[in-house]
Design a protein around this motif. Structure first.
Motif, mmCIF file in Angstrom:
data_model
loop_
_atom_site.group_PDB
_atom_site.id
_atom_site.type_symbol
_atom_site.label_atom_id
_atom_site.label_comp_id
_atom_site.label_asym_id
_atom_site.label_seq_id
_atom_site.Cartn_x
_atom_site.Cartn_y
_atom_site.Cartn_z
ATOM 1 N N GLN A 113 -6.423 -2.745 5.060
ATOM 2 C CA GLN A 113 -7.186 -2.580 3.830
ATOM 3 C C GLN A 113 -7.453 -1.118 3.493
ATOM 4 O O GLN A 113 -7.911 -0.808 2.390
ATOM 5 N N PHE A 115 -5.202 1.271 3.290
ATOM 6 C CA PHE A 115 -4.078 1.914 2.608
ATOM 7 C C PHE A 115 -4.097 1.564 1.120
ATOM 8 O O PHE A 115 -4.224 0.390 0.756
ATOM 9 N N PRO A 116 -3.958 2.561 0.259
ATOM 10 C CA PRO A 116 -3.913 2.279 -1.189
ATOM 11 C C PRO A 116 -2.708 1.398 -1.530
ATOM 12 O O PRO A 116 -1.619 1.566 -0.983
ATOM 13 N N GLN A 117 -2.921 0.493 -2.446
ATOM 14 C CA GLN A 117 -1.855 -0.435 -2.819
ATOM 15 C C GLN A 117 -0.681 0.284 -3.468
ATOM 16 O O GLN A 117 0.473 -0.128 -3.308
ATOM 17 N N ALA A 118 -0.951 1.359 -4.191
ATOM 18 C CA ALA A 118 0.131 2.100 -4.839
ATOM 19 C C ALA A 118 1.065 2.741 -3.816
ATOM 20 O O ALA A 118 2.279 2.812 -4.030
#
Length: 276
Positions: A113, A115-118
């Motif tokens: 959770q 880590f940025p989704q982008a």
């Protein structure tokens, strides 16, 4: 404890009004713009000037928009079901079984959770391309399950922690196998928690733009968010009236989901958030 004096009450009212304006004014502006004729889009009036239903008529009669709606419904329901099913299995495993590496798996779920989704889109794009899934619904389904799984697993694990282990032992004594115990005894007790995860997964996939815009480029397979963006937002002009009307129309499925399942959603989150 704060005493409910008149100044304190006035302060609470003022803060509530300000927060209400920040929350509801964009929604009010969207609804107002959806009913405006194209020539009056930027006129500053609220429901007292020229109004029209032409924007909504365009949305509900456009075959392409309805195709986007169908695609979103398919992807959202499928990813919601897959994420809920896998989260239930993972949460049950982490809750009721003790094995080597269990804590490491739980830690990895939590770390995912961070880590940025982008940023994760880069690796997911390469993975889907390598597996030959790029441009298919499977690319979206697997991506949405990836982001729903950590939250779903931890929520359902907390839920399963509250189910007595003695119940499982009793079912074994009665002759029930592992699969029957899990499906017919344990999972029915966790239905509110599963529904809350299903709603979470549905809303996540329904609202996604970044992944659906990148992983699926075929216009026939586009979901609502990228479909509306590509339809109404141009390089030089934007059809704001149609865009706002479409935004209202596509919000209806999510609103209906919450209206009919909000009791289970709240019950699932509160039960899963307290360890008893």
């Amino acid at each position: 404890m704060f005493q409910k004096t008149k100044p304190f009450t006035a302060f609470v009212i003022i803060v509530s009004v300000i927060l209400g304006i920040f929350i509801f004014f964009p929604l009010l502006w969207m609804i107002n713009t959806a009913f405006k004729p194209a020539a009056n889009t930027f006129d500053l009036y609220f429901f007292i000037g020229p109004l029209t239903l032409a924007n909504f008529k365009r949305i509900v009669t456009d075959a392409q928009i309805l195709t986007y709606l169908k695609n979103s419904l398919i992807v959202s329901f499928a990813s919601s079901f897959m994420a809920t099913f896998v989260s239930a299995l993972a949460g049950y495993s982490l809750s009721k079984f003790r094995y080597r590496g269990r804590k490491i798996v739980m830690t990895m779920f939590m770390m995912s959770q961070a880590f940025p989704q982008a940023i994760l889109l880069l690796s997911i794009y390469l993975m889907m391309k390598g597996f030959g899934l790029l441009g298919s619904y499977w690319a979206l389904l697997l991506s949405y399950v990836t982001f729903t799984l950590p939250v779903g697993t931890w929520t359902l694990k907390s839920y399963f922690d509250q189910i007595p282990t003695a119940l499982i032992e009793s079912s074994k004594i009665d002759g029930a196998g592992f699969l029957r115990t899990m499906v017919q005894i344990i999972f029915p007790l966790a239905v509110p928690g599963m529904i809350s995860i299903a709603i979470y997964g549905f809303v996540w996939s329904w609202n996604d733009l970044l992944y659906s815009l990148t992983l699926v480029t075929d216009s026939a397979k586009r979901t609502l968010a990228p479909g509306l963006l590509m339809t109404f937002v141009g390089e030089f002009t934007t059809n704001w009236g149609n865009m706002m009307a479409a935004s209202i129309v596509v919000s209806v499925p999510v609103v209906l989901v919450f209206v009919f399942l909000q009791r289970y959603f709240i019950q699932g989150l509160t039960a899963g958030g307290v360890k008893g």
